[in-house]
Design an enzyme around this catalytic site. Sequence first.
Site, PDB file in Angstrom:
ATOM      1  N   TYR A 251       0.820  -1.222   0.000  1.00 57.53           N
ATOM      2  CA  TYR A 251       0.000   0.000   0.000  1.00 57.53           C
ATOM      3  C   TYR A 251       0.851   1.269   0.000  1.00 57.53           C
ATOM      4  O   TYR A 251       0.314   2.365  -0.077  1.00 57.53           O
ATOM      5  CB  TYR A 251      -1.086  -0.012   1.071  1.00 57.53           C
ATOM      6  CG  TYR A 251      -0.691  -0.177   2.525  1.00 57.53           C
ATOM      7  CD1 TYR A 251       0.340   0.539   3.108  1.00 57.53           C
ATOM      8  CD2 TYR A 251      -1.429  -1.035   3.340  1.00 57.53           C
ATOM      9  CE1 TYR A 251       0.649   0.399   4.444  1.00 57.53           C
ATOM     10  CE2 TYR A 251      -1.135  -1.182   4.689  1.00 57.53           C
ATOM     11  CZ  TYR A 251      -0.089  -0.469   5.234  1.00 57.53           C
ATOM     12  OH  TYR A 251       0.215  -0.611   6.564  1.00 57.53           O
TER      13      TYR A 251
ATOM     14  N   LYS B  96       5.330   4.328   4.764  1.00 59.20           N
ATOM     15  CA  LYS B  96       6.002   3.277   3.987  1.00 59.20           C
ATOM     16  C   LYS B  96       6.414   3.820   2.609  1.00 59.20           C
ATOM     17  O   LYS B  96       7.457   3.435   2.071  1.00 59.20           O
ATOM     18  CB  LYS B  96       5.089   2.068   3.812  1.00 59.20           C
ATOM     19  CG  LYS B  96       4.679   1.376   5.113  1.00 59.20           C
ATOM     20  CD  LYS B  96       5.718   0.408   5.613  1.00 59.20           C
ATOM     21  CE  LYS B  96       5.169  -0.480   6.721  1.00 59.20           C
ATOM     22  NZ  LYS B  96       6.202  -1.265   7.403  1.00 59.20           N
TER      23      LYS B  96
END
Length: 268
Positions: free
Chosen positions: A145, A160
């Site tokens: 994601y 991330k």
Amino acid sequence: MESLAGHAYLVTGGGTGIGASVALRLAELGASVAVLGRRKEPLDALVVEVERRGGQALAHPADVRDPAAVEAAVEAIEARFGKVDGLVNNAAGNFVAPAENLSANGWRAVVDIVLNGAWNCTSAVARRLIRDGRPGAVVNVVATYAWTGHPGTVHSAAAKAGVVSMTKTLAVEWARYGIRLNCVAPGPTETEGAGAALWGSPEERERVLSSVPLRRFASAEEIAGLTALLLSDRASYITGATLTADGGQSLGRQIYGTPVEELAESRS
Ligand code: HXC
């Protein structure tokens, strides 16, 4: 099989879940491992397990969000193992919350652990490698994601994504020092931490499973094997890459035509 004999690595979040499996795998391949995490007990248990299997390990309780604590951890690794050859940035924090309900502190906690923590550890290790003129390798544990986005995890997805970008940037910037940086992007992995944070009920677990074409969770050991591979010389020409191991989850769901499951059933 790859060998990591004679190498020393730091694994963050190394007391539990994917981090613990990574630490065990690195030790199995001959490396000395230092595990860093906030809670002392799982780190100590991991050290006992590595030593029981004949390896060498060091537990260092610290919060990756604290640069001074990270610095002290890396100093302790050098004192014990004489050097540090690389790092696995695995420590993460996550919970599902609608973005409009996310507090400033909730955003900060996750971004601080995932992105700032990865930077704190990467810079502490890499500065020593550069100082000593030695090559090294870093693997960052991310999630798909980071590039697909995912509703309910804006803090983690954004952090991330930052780690993926940091990885690519440093892969180019530090290639001249022989430092390789890569990411591994696991899909849903059978660990207590992720399970509690992301699929707490049997219904949620079933929904997650139904999103994975391979129809199962990853094992922590599968992800650990890939992480070790990326750290090793077998990956010596790979840098700035992300290795996705998500059972096909991020490739999208069927939208057009009869669902493939129904086609398979009608043939049997
Ligand atoms: C809404 C929440 C919350 C929740 C915490 N917060 N949990 N908000 N829903 N379930 C808010 C708190 O209210 C607080 O904001 C802020 O977040 C910080 O929480 P603290 O508990 O004070 O902080 P801290 O002790 O630093 O904890 C950090 C944490 C925690 C991320 C919130 O869950 C943690 O440490 N987790 C580590 C383990 C973990 O999450 N592992 C899962 C990784 S799985 P306020 O405003 O109230 O002060 C993963 C995989 C992703 O990353 C990929 C899957 C494919």
